[in-house]
Design a protein around this motif. Structure first.
Motif, PDB file in Angstrom:
ATOM      1  N   ASN A  54       0.829  -1.217   0.000  1.00  0.00           N
ATOM      2  CA  ASN A  54       0.000   0.000   0.000  1.00  0.00           C
ATOM      3  C   ASN A  54       0.859   1.261   0.000  1.00  0.00           C
ATOM      4  O   ASN A  54       0.555   2.227  -0.701  1.00  0.00           O
ATOM      5  CB  ASN A  54      -0.939   0.014   1.201  1.00  0.00           C
ATOM      6  CG  ASN A  54      -2.014  -1.037   1.094  1.00  0.00           C
ATOM      7  OD1 ASN A  54      -2.428  -1.413   0.007  1.00  0.00           O
ATOM      8  ND2 ASN A  54      -2.467  -1.527   2.241  1.00  0.00           N
ATOM      9  N   LYS A  57       2.467   1.769  -3.435  1.00  0.00           N
ATOM     10  CA  LYS A  57       1.472   2.291  -4.381  1.00  0.00           C
ATOM     11  C   LYS A  57       1.231   3.779  -4.133  1.00  0.00           C
ATOM     12  O   LYS A  57       1.122   4.562  -5.079  1.00  0.00           O
ATOM     13  CB  LYS A  57       0.157   1.526  -4.254  1.00  0.00           C
ATOM     14  CG  LYS A  57       0.202   0.117  -4.793  1.00  0.00           C
ATOM     15  CD  LYS A  57      -1.110  -0.591  -4.514  1.00  0.00           C
ATOM     16  CE  LYS A  57      -1.016  -2.073  -4.811  1.00  0.00           C
ATOM     17  NZ  LYS A  57      -2.243  -2.780  -4.411  1.00  0.00           N
ATOM     18  N   LEU A  58       1.138   4.146  -2.858  1.00  0.00           N
ATOM     19  CA  LEU A  58       0.938   5.546  -2.498  1.00  0.00           C
ATOM     20  C   LEU A  58       2.089   6.407  -3.010  1.00  0.00           C
ATOM     21  O   LEU A  58       1.874   7.442  -3.645  1.00  0.00           O
ATOM     22  CB  LEU A  58       0.811   5.698  -0.982  1.00  0.00           C
ATOM     23  CG  LEU A  58       0.801   7.131  -0.455  1.00  0.00           C
ATOM     24  CD1 LEU A  58      -0.591   7.723  -0.575  1.00  0.00           C
ATOM     25  CD2 LEU A  58       1.275   7.172   0.970  1.00  0.00           C
ATOM     26  N   ALA A  60       4.231   5.720  -5.380  1.00  0.00           N
ATOM     27  CA  ALA A  60       4.301   5.702  -6.843  1.00  0.00           C
ATOM     28  C   ALA A  60       3.304   6.682  -7.471  1.00  0.00           C
ATOM     29  O   ALA A  60       3.567   7.229  -8.540  1.00  0.00           O
ATOM     30  CB  ALA A  60       4.055   4.288  -7.361  1.00  0.00           C
ATOM     31  N   GLN A  61       2.194   6.917  -6.796  1.00  0.00           N
ATOM     32  CA  GLN A  61       1.174   7.830  -7.316  1.00  0.00           C
ATOM     33  C   GLN A  61       1.518   9.301  -7.089  1.00  0.00           C
ATOM     34  O   GLN A  61       0.969  10.169  -7.757  1.00  0.00           O
ATOM     35  CB  GLN A  61      -0.181   7.536  -6.683  1.00  0.00           C
ATOM     36  CG  GLN A  61      -0.775   6.217  -7.096  1.00  0.00           C
ATOM     37  CD  GLN A  61      -2.058   5.904  -6.345  1.00  0.00           C
ATOM     38  OE1 GLN A  61      -2.464   6.626  -5.443  1.00  0.00           O
ATOM     39  NE2 GLN A  61      -2.709   4.809  -6.731  1.00  0.00           N
ATOM     40  N   LEU A  62       2.399   9.565  -6.144  1.00  0.00           N
ATOM     41  CA  LEU A  62       2.734  10.948  -5.807  1.00  0.00           C
ATOM     42  C   LEU A  62       3.847  11.501  -6.687  1.00  0.00           C
ATOM     43  O   LEU A  62       4.739  10.764  -7.098  1.00  0.00           O
ATOM     44  CB  LEU A  62       3.198  11.038  -4.341  1.00  0.00           C
ATOM     45  CG  LEU A  62       2.144  10.837  -3.276  1.00  0.00           C
ATOM     46  CD1 LEU A  62       2.795  10.799  -1.907  1.00  0.00           C
ATOM     47  CD2 LEU A  62       1.116  11.944  -3.329  1.00  0.00           C
ATOM     48  N   ARG A  67       7.052  13.101  -2.167  1.00  0.00           N
ATOM     49  CA  ARG A  67       7.242  11.779  -1.564  1.00  0.00           C
ATOM     50  C   ARG A  67       7.925  11.830  -0.205  1.00  0.00           C
ATOM     51  O   ARG A  67       7.552  11.077   0.698  1.00  0.00           O
ATOM     52  CB  ARG A  67       8.021  10.868  -2.512  1.00  0.00           C
ATOM     53  CG  ARG A  67       7.208  10.463  -3.724  1.00  0.00           C
ATOM     54  CD  ARG A  67       7.984   9.568  -4.640  1.00  0.00           C
ATOM     55  NE  ARG A  67       7.202   9.267  -5.843  1.00  0.00           N
ATOM     56  CZ  ARG A  67       7.650   8.572  -6.845  1.00  0.00           C
ATOM     57  NH1 ARG A  67       8.882   8.085  -6.835  1.00  0.00           N
ATOM     58  NH2 ARG A  67       6.878   8.345  -7.888  1.00  0.00           N
TER      59      ARG A  67
END
Length: 166
Positions: A54, A57-58, A60-62, A67
């Protein structure tokens, strides 16, 4: 012994990969934020509360520039959730708010007591020194007497202290 290529650039896995016991690659999203020396324990809390998948994924989306702040925030919340599984960092916020409210109430009582003392010790009429007959009457009711409020300044201070504690 062959030197392995890792995300940290020194040949050893990052703290997250070290904790997860996996090979750290150049594309490791955790490598810039978890060093191999101190971060495995920090990452353990994050993994326990949120899960490594999780969090990856978090991150990678930012956008890259956000980060670091996200990692710091997630690490703080993970530590808080371990200490208090129900409220997490909100418990700390509530405690700080309660402390601030108590401090402001104490300051308010102190200012009110100071104003009452100054109003009663002034030789000017009540309207001229900022007080009114209603204020003086209220002060007398609070103190439970008909005398001037400045005679009971110590009692008012004690009452303020009791209010702060409750």
């Amino acid at each position: 012994m062959a030197s392995s290529t890792s995300g940290t650039g020194v040949g050893s896995p990052c703290g997250a990969c070290k904790f997860l016991r996996r090979r750290c690659t150049q594309e490791c999203v955790f490598a810039p934020y978890f060093d191999s020396e101190q971060s495995p324990a920090q990452f353990a809390a994050i993994h326990k509360v949120f899960g490594a998948s999780n969090v990856s994924k978090l991150l990678a989306q930012l956008p890259v520039h956000l980060r670091c702040d996200a990692v710091v925030t997630v690490a703080y919340e993970a530590q808080a959730r371990i200490r208090d599984p129900v409220y997490g960092c909100v418990a700390h916020i509530f405690a700080l708010q309660k402390q601030q409210v108590s401090m402001l109430q104490a300051q308010l009582m102190q200012v009110k007591a100071q104003l009452a003392y100054q109003a009663s010790s002034s030789t000017l009429p009540p309207a001229a020194n900022g007080g009114s007959d209603g204020d003086r009457l209220l002060m007398q009711q609070v103190m439970g007497c008909k005398e001037e409020p400045h005679h009971h300044f110590g009692e008012l201070h004690a009452m303020a202290q009791r209010l702060m504690r409750s």
